[in-house]
Design an enzyme around this catalytic site. Structure first.
Site, PDB file in Angstrom:
ATOM      1  N   TYR A 120     -39.767 -14.757  16.370  1.00 37.55           N
ATOM      2  CA  TYR A 120     -39.149 -14.569  17.692  1.00 37.55           C
ATOM      3  C   TYR A 120     -38.126 -15.731  17.895  1.00 37.55           C
ATOM      4  CZ  TYR A 120     -42.849 -11.534  19.507  1.00 37.55           C
ATOM      5  OH  TYR A 120     -43.691 -10.477  19.803  1.00 37.55           O
ATOM      6  N   TYR A 159     -47.075 -11.305  12.651  1.00 36.39           N
ATOM      7  CA  TYR A 159     -46.785 -12.886  12.701  1.00 36.39           C
ATOM      8  C   TYR A 159     -48.304 -13.603  13.008  1.00 36.39           C
ATOM      9  CZ  TYR A 159     -46.705 -11.938  17.835  1.00 36.39           C
ATOM     10  OH  TYR A 159     -46.763 -11.569  19.050  1.00 36.39           O
ATOM     11  N   ARG A 169     -51.225 -11.117  14.459  1.00 37.79           N
ATOM     12  CA  ARG A 169     -50.763  -9.885  15.486  1.00 37.79           C
ATOM     13  C   ARG A 169     -49.931  -8.786  14.524  1.00 37.79           C
ATOM     14  NH1 ARG A 169     -49.964  -9.588  20.044  1.00 37.79           N
ATOM     15  NH2 ARG A 169     -50.797  -7.554  19.712  1.00 37.79           N
ATOM     16  N   HIS A 172     -45.438  -5.036  16.542  1.00 33.28           N
ATOM     17  CA  HIS A 172     -45.417  -4.391  17.725  1.00 33.28           C
ATOM     18  C   HIS A 172     -44.209  -4.599  18.552  1.00 33.28           C
ATOM     19  CE1 HIS A 172     -47.064  -8.502  18.297  1.00 33.28           C
ATOM     20  NE2 HIS A 172     -46.254  -8.431  19.456  1.00 33.28           N
ATOM     21  N   HIS A 174     -42.925  -5.208  22.515  1.00 34.63           N
ATOM     22  CA  HIS A 174     -43.122  -5.379  23.995  1.00 34.63           C
ATOM     23  C   HIS A 174     -42.280  -4.681  24.798  1.00 34.63           C
ATOM     24  CE1 HIS A 174     -45.775  -9.081  23.234  1.00 34.63           C
ATOM     25  NE2 HIS A 174     -45.148  -9.254  22.188  1.00 34.63           N
TER      26      HIS A 174
HETATM   27 FE   LIG Z   1     -45.572 -10.101  20.627  1.00 33.88          FE
END
Ligand SMILES: [Fe+2]
Length: 250
Positions: A120, A159, A169, A172, A174
């Site tokens: 991110y 990640y 994780r 996905h 959000h």
């Molecule tokens: Fe996330």
């Protein structure tokens, strides 16, 4: 937060219908998840207090398209026609529905996601994966008159969770969706079927009801190869409230 703690105002002549149906708490993600320390600090530890809804909760901002900047719906590059981000090109589409299945036109959808390497753009992201100069991983747009949305992006990577010594994780995206009132504000994560990391993810498995858990997964759609741009296609409808509500995830 469970809508079951909210009590719609008493029926009156001017207000003949209860406006907000509660969702079934058992179809939502566990609020406190064993092995996930932050889930114990980000939610109330005591039962919620019941109280009537106020006008500020029954209403929401209007004319959002004039109040906020709305992006194009192609997040696979930073500028239209510019260099494409690295990763698998995909579209996500579907509808935003109210508790009775009515489409919600003009709902504001905001998305954020990791890039294809699982990174991110955020100062708290300590993952050593590289950023992509052609990808921001965020966008904002509105549903059309039939409650439909569609956007183009890059399929995100998984990640590692920094607070854990084992947890990754799964890929996905959000979603934050704001319908006609603050009572229809909705935040969740949508996952991709068939990913090995889905099996061990504490949030996916925090939704105990199997049928409800399916509502946080994209549905793969048929693709056409060499008929224009090659991309994967996924669909997901959102139900903001009621017993068919999509489970909310932080
Ligand atoms: Fe996330």
């Amino acid at each position: 937060m469970s809508s079951s703690v909210y009590k719609a105002a008493e029926k009156t002549e001017a207000q003949p219908h209860i406006e907000y149906l509660p969702y079934d708490d058992s179809t939502q993600c566990l609020r406190q998840i064993k092995g996930y320390p932050r889930s114990f600090t980000r939610v109330p530890s005591r039962p919620l207090i019941e109280r009537p809804l106020t006008l500020s909760e029954r209403t929401g901002p209007i004319d959002l398209e004039q109040r906020v900047a709305v992006d194009s719906t192609d997040f696979s590059s930073i500028t239209p026609g510019g260099p494409r981000a690295i990763g698998q090109l995909m579209t996500a589409s579907g509808r935003v529905l109210d508790e009775d299945g009515s489409p919600i036109a003009g709902a504001m959808i905001e998305i954020w996601q990791a890039n294809a390497a699982g990174k991110y753009i955020h100062q708290m992201d300590r993952h050593e994966a590289p950023l992509d100069p052609n990808f921001t991983g965020q966008g904002r747009f509105l549903t059309d008159s039939e409650g439909r949305y569609e956007f183009r992006t890059i399929k995100p990577g998984g990640y590692p969770v920094g607070e854990s010594d084992w947890w990754w994780r799964p890929p996905h995206i959000h979603f934050s969706i704001l319908g006609p009132s603050w009572m229809s504000h909705f935040v969740t994560q949508i996952f991709f079927p068939g990913e090995p990391l889905n099996e061990t993810d504490l949030l996916v498995n925090g939704v105990l009801d199997p049928e409800a858990r399916q509502r946080i997964f994209f549905e793969p759609q048929p693709t056409k190869v060499n008929k224009g741009t090659n991309l994967l296609r996924f669909e997901r409808d959102f139900v903001l409230r009621g017993k068919r509500s999509t489970p909310q995830l932080p």
